[in-house]
Design an enzyme around this catalytic site. Sequence first.
Site, PDB file in Angstrom:
ATOM      1  N   THR A   8      -7.094  -6.988  -4.272  1.00 37.41           N
ATOM      2  CA  THR A   8      -6.426  -5.942  -5.032  1.00 37.41           C
ATOM      3  C   THR A   8      -5.602  -6.579  -6.141  1.00 37.41           C
ATOM      4  O   THR A   8      -5.207  -7.741  -6.032  1.00 37.41           O
ATOM      5  CB  THR A   8      -5.498  -5.097  -4.123  1.00 37.41           C
ATOM      6  OG1 THR A   8      -4.946  -4.029  -4.878  1.00 37.41           O
ATOM      7  CG2 THR A   8      -4.360  -5.908  -3.540  1.00 37.41           C
ATOM      8  N   ASN A  10      -3.124  -4.533  -7.117  1.00 35.46           N
ATOM      9  CA  ASN A  10      -1.986  -3.634  -6.939  1.00 35.46           C
ATOM     10  C   ASN A  10      -0.885  -4.331  -6.109  1.00 35.46           C
ATOM     11  O   ASN A  10      -1.070  -4.582  -4.923  1.00 35.46           O
ATOM     12  CB  ASN A  10      -2.519  -2.377  -6.225  1.00 35.46           C
ATOM     13  CG  ASN A  10      -1.437  -1.372  -5.900  1.00 35.46           C
ATOM     14  OD1 ASN A  10      -0.248  -1.700  -5.897  1.00 35.46           O
ATOM     15  ND2 ASN A  10      -1.851  -0.154  -5.621  1.00 35.46           N
ATOM     16  N   LYS A  13       0.080  -2.647  -2.744  1.00 35.63           N
ATOM     17  CA  LYS A  13      -0.849  -2.821  -1.624  1.00 35.63           C
ATOM     18  C   LYS A  13      -0.674  -4.213  -1.009  1.00 35.63           C
ATOM     19  O   LYS A  13      -0.652  -4.378   0.211  1.00 35.63           O
ATOM     20  CB  LYS A  13      -2.284  -2.652  -2.122  1.00 35.63           C
ATOM     21  CG  LYS A  13      -3.137  -1.832  -1.198  1.00 35.63           C
ATOM     22  CD  LYS A  13      -4.550  -1.717  -1.724  1.00 35.63           C
ATOM     23  CE  LYS A  13      -5.009  -0.286  -1.779  1.00 35.63           C
ATOM     24  NZ  LYS A  13      -6.407  -0.162  -2.201  1.00 35.63           N
ATOM     25  N   ASP A  69     -11.274  -0.110   1.635  1.00 39.44           N
ATOM     26  CA  ASP A  69     -11.740   1.042   0.871  1.00 39.44           C
ATOM     27  C   ASP A  69     -11.292   2.271   1.635  1.00 39.44           C
ATOM     28  O   ASP A  69     -11.347   2.307   2.866  1.00 39.44           O
ATOM     29  CB  ASP A  69     -13.268   1.030   0.703  1.00 39.44           C
ATOM     30  CG  ASP A  69     -13.697   2.050  -0.356  1.00 39.44           C
ATOM     31  OD1 ASP A  69     -12.965   2.204  -1.351  1.00 39.44           O
ATOM     32  OD2 ASP A  69     -14.744   2.690  -0.200  1.00 39.44           O
ATOM     33  N   PHE A 163       0.616   9.389  -3.548  1.00 33.14           N
ATOM     34  CA  PHE A 163      -0.340   9.411  -4.657  1.00 33.14           C
ATOM     35  C   PHE A 163      -1.596  10.167  -4.212  1.00 33.14           C
ATOM     36  O   PHE A 163      -1.665  10.658  -3.083  1.00 33.14           O
ATOM     37  CB  PHE A 163      -0.699   7.973  -5.087  1.00 33.14           C
ATOM     38  CG  PHE A 163      -1.538   7.240  -4.065  1.00 33.14           C
ATOM     39  CD1 PHE A 163      -0.966   6.710  -2.936  1.00 33.14           C
ATOM     40  CD2 PHE A 163      -2.924   7.109  -4.233  1.00 33.14           C
ATOM     41  CE1 PHE A 163      -1.744   6.047  -1.984  1.00 33.14           C
ATOM     42  CE2 PHE A 163      -3.703   6.440  -3.299  1.00 33.14           C
ATOM     43  CZ  PHE A 163      -3.109   5.909  -2.168  1.00 33.14           C
ATOM     44  N   TYR A 165      -4.371  12.435  -3.054  1.00 34.37           N
ATOM     45  CA  TYR A 165      -4.439  13.780  -2.463  1.00 34.37           C
ATOM     46  C   TYR A 165      -3.247  14.109  -1.562  1.00 34.37           C
ATOM     47  O   TYR A 165      -3.281  15.115  -0.857  1.00 34.37           O
ATOM     48  CB  TYR A 165      -5.746  13.908  -1.658  1.00 34.37           C
ATOM     49  CG  TYR A 165      -7.000  13.742  -2.487  1.00 34.37           C
ATOM     50  CD1 TYR A 165      -7.601  14.844  -3.098  1.00 34.37           C
ATOM     51  CD2 TYR A 165      -7.591  12.495  -2.666  1.00 34.37           C
ATOM     52  CE1 TYR A 165      -8.758  14.696  -3.867  1.00 34.37           C
ATOM     53  CE2 TYR A 165      -8.749  12.336  -3.434  1.00 34.37           C
ATOM     54  CZ  TYR A 165      -9.320  13.443  -4.028  1.00 34.37           C
ATOM     55  OH  TYR A 165     -10.457  13.300  -4.788  1.00 34.37           O
ATOM     56  N   ASP A 166      -2.218  13.268  -1.547  1.00 30.09           N
ATOM     57  CA  ASP A 166      -1.071  13.483  -0.640  1.00 30.09           C
ATOM     58  C   ASP A 166      -0.476  14.903  -0.718  1.00 30.09           C
ATOM     59  O   ASP A 166      -0.157  15.482   0.321  1.00 30.09           O
ATOM     60  CB  ASP A 166       0.024  12.437  -0.895  1.00 30.09           C
ATOM     61  CG  ASP A 166      -0.341  11.068  -0.319  1.00 30.09           C
ATOM     62  OD1 ASP A 166      -1.302  10.994   0.473  1.00 30.09           O
ATOM     63  OD2 ASP A 166       0.336  10.083  -0.656  1.00 30.09           O
ATOM     64  N   LYS A 186       5.154   7.635   6.011  1.00 30.51           N
ATOM     65  CA  LYS A 186       3.711   7.632   5.718  1.00 30.51           C
ATOM     66  C   LYS A 186       3.050   6.375   6.300  1.00 30.51           C
ATOM     67  O   LYS A 186       2.016   6.468   6.967  1.00 30.51           O
ATOM     68  CB  LYS A 186       3.467   7.726   4.202  1.00 30.51           C
ATOM     69  CG  LYS A 186       1.980   7.705   3.872  1.00 30.51           C
ATOM     70  CD  LYS A 186       1.661   7.857   2.400  1.00 30.51           C
ATOM     71  CE  LYS A 186       0.168   7.633   2.171  1.00 30.51           C
ATOM     72  NZ  LYS A 186      -0.231   7.704   0.777  1.00 30.51           N
ATOM     73  N   ARG A 192      -4.284   3.695   6.329  1.00 29.39           N
ATOM     74  CA  ARG A 192      -4.194   2.275   5.970  1.00 29.39           C
ATOM     75  C   ARG A 192      -3.328   1.531   6.986  1.00 29.39           C
ATOM     76  O   ARG A 192      -3.681   0.480   7.479  1.00 29.39           O
ATOM     77  CB  ARG A 192      -3.593   2.122   4.567  1.00 29.39           C
ATOM     78  CG  ARG A 192      -4.146   0.945   3.791  1.00 29.39           C
ATOM     79  CD  ARG A 192      -3.608   0.877   2.363  1.00 29.39           C
ATOM     80  NE  ARG A 192      -3.161   2.147   1.834  1.00 29.39           N
ATOM     81  CZ  ARG A 192      -3.968   3.034   1.245  1.00 29.39           C
ATOM     82  NH1 ARG A 192      -5.236   2.784   1.085  1.00 29.39           N
ATOM     83  NH2 ARG A 192      -3.485   4.196   0.810  1.00 29.39           N
TER      84      ARG A 192
END
Length: 215
Positions: A8, A10, A13, A69, A163, A165-166, A186, A192
Site C-alpha cells: 500500500t 496509504n 493502512k 483486498d 470512508f 460505504y461506511d 470500527k 480488516r
Amino acid sequence: MNKILVATTNPGKLKEISEMLDFDIEWKSLADFPNVKEVKEDGETFDENARKKALGYAKQTGLWTLADDSGLVIDALDGAPGVMSARFSKQSRDSNGAGENRTLLDHKNMTKVLKLLENVPPEKRTARFVCCLCLASPEKVLIETQGKLEGVIAENQAGSSGFGYDPIFFVPALNKTVAQLSSEEKNGISHRGNAIRKLAPILQKLIKNQKRSPV
Ligand code: IMP
C-alpha cells in the site's frame, strides 16, 4: 529482524497493520519502492486480488509482502459491488478510482447502491464488508486470512467518519452506521481488523519457526 512490505502507499493502512502486528518486524510500504511496477487488481475475487498483489510485489522486491483486498458484498445484488466496490458507479475494470476525487466517487457509489435497493425491504438488505489478506514470499503464498463485518444497507446515509460505504452500512448490534463509530470502535469490529487478528498468531509462529531453522 524480518522485513515485510505492506502493498500500500496509504500511510493510514500501514499504521493500522503495523500497530496490530506488533512483532519484531521492520515494516516497509510501496512508498519505499518508487520504481516497482503497479500490480493491477483485476481478479474476479478478493482472495485472487490479494494473492496477485502479494506475489507480484514480493517477486519485484524480494521481500515478504502483505497485501489486502476488500469491499462490500450485498446479498440482494448477487454479491455486487464486490471486487468493483471502489469503482461501482463507473463499472470500468481498468480504473480503481485512484487519482479521482475520492469523496465524490464514494458519494456516487453510495447513491447507486441506494437507488438499486430502492424497493428492497429491510430484511432483504443484508450485506457484509469482506477483507482478504495474503502474505507471500517471492516464491509462494505463506498465509491467507479473511475477515468479515455483517450488517444491513440503510435507507439513507448517516454519520461522517470513515470512508467508502461506511455511511450506508448499518450494524444492527450497535444501532449505528459504521460512519457513526470512532476509528477505534470500527477497528475493533471491522473486516480488516478481523482479518489482521486472524493473521497475527500465524505470522508470529512463522517468524518463530524461521528463527529456529533459518532458510
Ligand atoms: P480497498 O481494498 O481497501 O482498496 O477497498 C476497496 C473499496 O471497498 C473501497 O474503495 C471502498 O469503496 C470499499 N471498502 C473497503 N473497506 C471499506 C470500509 O471499511 N468502509 C467502507 N468502504 C470500504
